[in-house]
Design a protein around this motif. Structure first.
Motif, mmCIF file in Angstrom:
data_model
loop_
_atom_site.group_PDB
_atom_site.id
_atom_site.type_symbol
_atom_site.label_atom_id
_atom_site.label_comp_id
_atom_site.label_asym_id
_atom_site.label_seq_id
_atom_site.Cartn_x
_atom_site.Cartn_y
_atom_site.Cartn_z
ATOM 1 N N ILE A 644 0.837 -1.203 0.000
ATOM 2 C CA ILE A 644 0.000 0.000 0.000
ATOM 3 C C ILE A 644 0.869 1.250 0.000
ATOM 4 O O ILE A 644 0.555 2.247 -0.669
ATOM 5 N N SER A 645 1.993 1.218 0.714
ATOM 6 C CA SER A 645 2.925 2.356 0.692
ATOM 7 C C SER A 645 3.483 2.564 -0.714
ATOM 8 O O SER A 645 3.640 3.700 -1.182
ATOM 9 N N TRP A 647 1.993 1.756 -3.525
ATOM 10 C CA TRP A 647 0.918 2.302 -4.363
ATOM 11 C C TRP A 647 0.685 3.781 -4.080
ATOM 12 O O TRP A 647 0.348 4.544 -4.982
ATOM 13 N N GLU A 648 0.852 4.175 -2.832
ATOM 14 C CA GLU A 648 0.712 5.599 -2.503
ATOM 15 C C GLU A 648 1.757 6.426 -3.254
ATOM 16 O O GLU A 648 1.471 7.499 -3.783
ATOM 17 N N LEU A 653 -2.724 3.967 -5.810
ATOM 18 C CA LEU A 653 -3.772 4.016 -4.789
ATOM 19 C C LEU A 653 -4.793 5.108 -5.120
ATOM 20 O O LEU A 653 -6.000 4.933 -4.907
ATOM 21 N N THR A 654 -4.313 6.218 -5.656
ATOM 22 C CA THR A 654 -5.233 7.300 -6.050
ATOM 23 C C THR A 654 -6.153 6.838 -7.174
ATOM 24 O O THR A 654 -7.349 7.140 -7.181
#
Length: 844
Positions: A644-645, A647-648, A653-654
């Motif tokens: 997830i980090s 993808w951020e 993630l957006t």
């Protein structure tokens, strides 16, 4: 009964597989079998268990009543034809009333014998009129059914939420008005005394409750005689909820209506009586007892709860992890900080009361202190000093029980006698007043000595002056730390001592040094859970082990049943398919992603940016075509955080958030309900910009078991990688070695290798099975890893999923199949979104 029944009471027309389930269950109970029952999640397994078992119970009771009535009728007929003949030596003038008395006595004796079971039960109920004195505490693990007179049925599950679900199924069943049910729980769940509930931890609640019981029954007088100054405040209060008359009334009320734990707590508050003790009073007359795993599977806890095994029927629901649960319940761990604190508290206790303690008591206390010193010595430290300031050499050591006892130099101590002393003296309850707090590099004792009155007088003032120098945050932290330290860890010490009494071959001791004595630990690891399950299997009339998926059954039987001495002839198996139409599920094995990147989430590859980016693209495409909720499971919390980090940082993630609102599994268990509520509310809201929600979860976490993602909550479940356990774990390696040595090899694999594969696939099956909850439900299941395509791995999927699973080497056909399921396939009640801009073979 002929081991069967034609029809079963059911709240609606049962499916064929439910009728088959109930018939097989009925037969297993009647024949006293050990049954392994597998019925997929969403097929009404719990309701089938309830209706099948209670139907057998009803028939069994009726049969026994008829047999007793027939015997009684024969006895009365025999007495009516019996004419006593006067003996030659008897007096001819013997009064008639003597003859009548002899005949009446014979009749009463026969009737009493025929009704002995009922008399025994009546006697037990009469005993319940007395208030419970010195009732032992019920341990709460950490955190799944019988007769009125002759038998007791018990149903077990793993968590209190699962127990509540089971009770709700009983309430919906046709037996809800006729069955007497009691739900057991810990004090932490059932206590209604707010003063006690505020203490928080299960141990502090248990200790406070037991202290109140002692006050009620006059044991406070003994402390007064020992010269301990009585404290002001609630220290010697008696619990106002534990009154005999109120408890008896609540017992009758709860037996009259089927109630879960929340309803019991509400009833306790309304009637001003204790649900914890009232439920224990209700055990003998209850027909169905619902309780957590540890309350039955742990002998000491079972004995404390007053639960009997002889001749009873036990149904263990959600039993797929039964072996692991048994191992966890009977394992024990102690830190260096706990050992030092216990040694300090017990030393204070011995010093204060040495003039009043008998020689034998002092001897046992000295032995306990000696053993604790040995355990601290193994960790590389010394007692009497602050464990936080003592350094130890880091490392992990695995020892047999005997080798550990020799290394600690405590092999000459009889741990069995110490265990009996623990049980009789309840020494752990007596250390609550000896509170210790570490400050700086030294050790500050709140209670120094019984004769040092000045210290006790100024103690509160000194602590107040210390808090004046703290910030509000520091004060709160100090209060929390003091709460932890004030609870005596003697119960944990007692549990570890008990663990060391296991057979040398059945367990190991892990010595884990962490750099400081405070953080270092000794842990007992149970390798043979069958040794603690054997008593349940031996004493109970029948044991039913049920779950959504029990595969592989052969390994389960070998490790838990055969090793406990159960013969093949006593074991019966039942497995059924799902009630949903085959076309309502779409399980896919995905071997590569949209860009052609091979999906191989092995430990060496899963952290690569290419693998993480490809996973983001897969989710983005799925969120394009799947309406409602998508649940994505990661193999661990750490990997979830890393991906997830990533993808951020990459913007993936957006892009996902532009399609579905994103939720993450919370870190705290008490936040799960709130996250699920918001997740559900978001899916139900009709929005032009968002088409549902995406939930990131973890295999084996708070949302992989006991949580239902039915209907729109879980239209697609994505499994990222394979959640293999940490093979480098010393505990797991020792377990594998034990299985390789004691269980037969077969199928081209060792029992240790089979354990690794089974742990992984059991976790996968539990996670992906969350999406299908009823006959009209439908969902897709995407397994993202090429390793799922292996035949040996596919064979471990539940049959109803395995038979519909297709493997896709490339992403396009798999993506098209998902689109067909939701827009062109059999389910007609799918949410219809505008798909004009979506191509089934697109790549983002």
């Amino acid at each position: 009964m002929e081991n069967g029944r034609a029809q079963f009471p059911f709240p609606y027309q049962p499916y064929d597989i439910q009728e088959q389930f109930m018939q097989a269950l009925y037969s297993a109970l009647d024949q006293g079998k050990v049954g392994i029952f597998e019925s997929p999640t969403g097929t009404g397994k719990s309701l089938s268990l309830i209706c099948g078992a209670l139907s057998w119970l009803s028939d069994h009771e009726e049969k026994r009543r008829q047999e007793a009535a027939a015997l009684l009728q024969e006895g009365e007929a025999a007495l009516s034809t019996f004419t006593p003949q006067p003996s030659a030596s008897s007096s001819s003038a013997e009064p008639d009333w003597i003859t009548d008395f002899v005949q009446k006595k014979a009749e009463r004796d026969l009737v009493s014998k025929l009704k002995s079971s009922e008399d025994d039960e009546a006697f037990k109920l009469l005993q319940l009129r007395a208030p419970p004195i010195n009732c032992p505490p019920i341990s709460s693990g950490v955190t799944d059914i019988g007769m009125m007179t002759w038998l007791k049925n018990m149903s077990l599950s793993r968590t209190h939420s699962q127990l509540a679900q089971f009770v709700h199924e009983v309430q919906k069943s046709p037996f809800s008005k006729d069955i007497s049910v009691v739900t057991l729980g810990s004090r932490q769940n059932l206590c209604v005394n707010e003063e006690v509930r505020r203490l928080g931890s299960i141990q502090r609640i248990n200790d406070r409750c037991m202290e109140m019981q002692k006050n009620k029954h006059g044991e406070k007088k003994q402390h007064d005689e020992e010269g301990v100054k009585r404290k002001r405040g609630p220290a010697k209060t008696v619990c106002p909820f534990n009154k005999a008359s109120a408890l008896q009334k609540m017992r009758d009320d709860l037996l009259g209506t089927v109630q879960d734990i929340e309803q019991l707590v509400k009833l306790g508050r309304e009637t001003h009586s204790c649900p914890y003790y009232a439920t224990r009073l209700a055990i003998p007359p209850a027909q169905l007892v619902v309780l957590p795993y540890q309350m039955l599977l742990h002998e000491a806890t079972r004995r404390a709860a007053g639960v009997q095994l002889k001749g009873q029927v036990v149904i263990i629901d959600e039993a797929h992890n039964l072996s692991d649960t048994l191992s966890c319940i009977h394992s024990a761990e102690l830190t260096g900080a706990q050992l030092c604190r216990t040694h300090s508290q017990l030393s204070q206790y011995a010093d204060r009361y040495k003039s009043r303690l008998k020689a034998k008591n002092l001897m046992y206390i000295k032995q306990i202190l000696f053993v604790i010193e040995g355990l601290v010595r193994v960790l590389g430290g010394k007692v009497g000093q602050n464990p936080q300031s003592q350094t130890t050499q880091t490392g992990t050591e695995m020892l047999t029980i005997n080798n550990f006892l020799f290394k600690a130099q405590i092999d000459n101590i009889n741990l069995f006698k110490l265990q009996r002393y623990f049980e009789k003296s309840m020494i752990s309850r007596k250390l609550g007043g000896f509170v210790e707090k570490y400050a700086g590099s030294g050790v500050s004792l709140h209670v120094q000595s019984g004769s040092n009155k000045e210290n006790r007088r100024t103690e509160g003032l000194n602590r107040y002056l210390q808090t004046l120098q703290m910030s509000p945050a520091d004060q709160q932290g100090s209060v929390e730390a003091e709460k932890v330290l004030s609870a005596s860890p003697m119960m944990q010490v007692e549990g570890f001592f008990m663990a060391l009494t296991n057979s040398n071959t059945d367990g190991r001791v892990v010595v884990h040094r962490q750099g400081t004595l405070s953080e270092s630990s000794v842990k007992f690891l149970l390798l043979n859970p069958a040794v603690h399950f054997a008593q349940v299997l031996k004493e109970c009339r029948a044991v039913i082990i049920a779950g959504g998926t029990m595969q592989p059954v052969s390994d389960f039987k070998q490790e838990l049943l055969f090793s406990a001495g159960v013969g093949e002839e006593r074991i019966t198996e039942f497995s059924c398919g799902h009630v949903i139409p085959p076309e309502n599920i779409l399980p896919l094995v995905l071997c590569s992603g949209p860009s052609g990147q091979e999906l191989d989430f092995t430990f060496q590859n899963r952290d690569s940016p290419r693998m993480m980016d490809e996973t983001g693209r897969i989710l983005s495409n799925i969120c394009n075509v799947v309406p409602g909720g998508v649940v994505c499971f990661f193999p661990s919390y750490e990997y979830s955080r890393r991906i997830i980090s990533h993808w951020e940082a990459s913007g993936a993630l957006t892009r996902l958030a532009n399609k579905k609102k994103i939720f993450q599994e919370p870190k705290k268990a008490n936040q799960v309900e709130q996250v699920l509520s918001e997740f559900s509310r978001c899916i139900q809201v009709d929005s032009s910009s968002l088409t549902g929600a995406l939930l990131f979860s973890v295999v084996g976490g708070k949302m992989s078991e006991g949580i239902n993602f039915s209907d729109d909550l879980g239209r697609c479940v994505v499994m990222v990688g394979m959640p293999y356990p940490n093979i480098k774990s010393p505990e797991l390696q020792e377990k594998m070695s034990y299985l390789d040595k004691h269980l037969p090899h077969g199928g081209g694999r060792s029992p240790g290798q089979a354990l690794i594969e089974n742990l992984c696939m059991k976790a996968v099956n539990q996670s992906i099975g969350r999406a299908i909850r009823h006959r009209g439900d439908y969902s897709s299941m995407v397994l993202c890893d090429r390793r799922y395509a292996r035949p040996a791995t596919l064979s471990k999927l539940p049959t109803w999923i395995k038979d519909r699973t297709s493997t896709h080497a490339s992403f396009g056909p798999a993506f098209a199949a998902i689109g067909v399921l939701f827009y062109l396939g059999k389910p007609t009640n799918a949410v219809k979104n505008d798909i004009s801009g979506i191509y089934f073979y697109n790549i983002e």
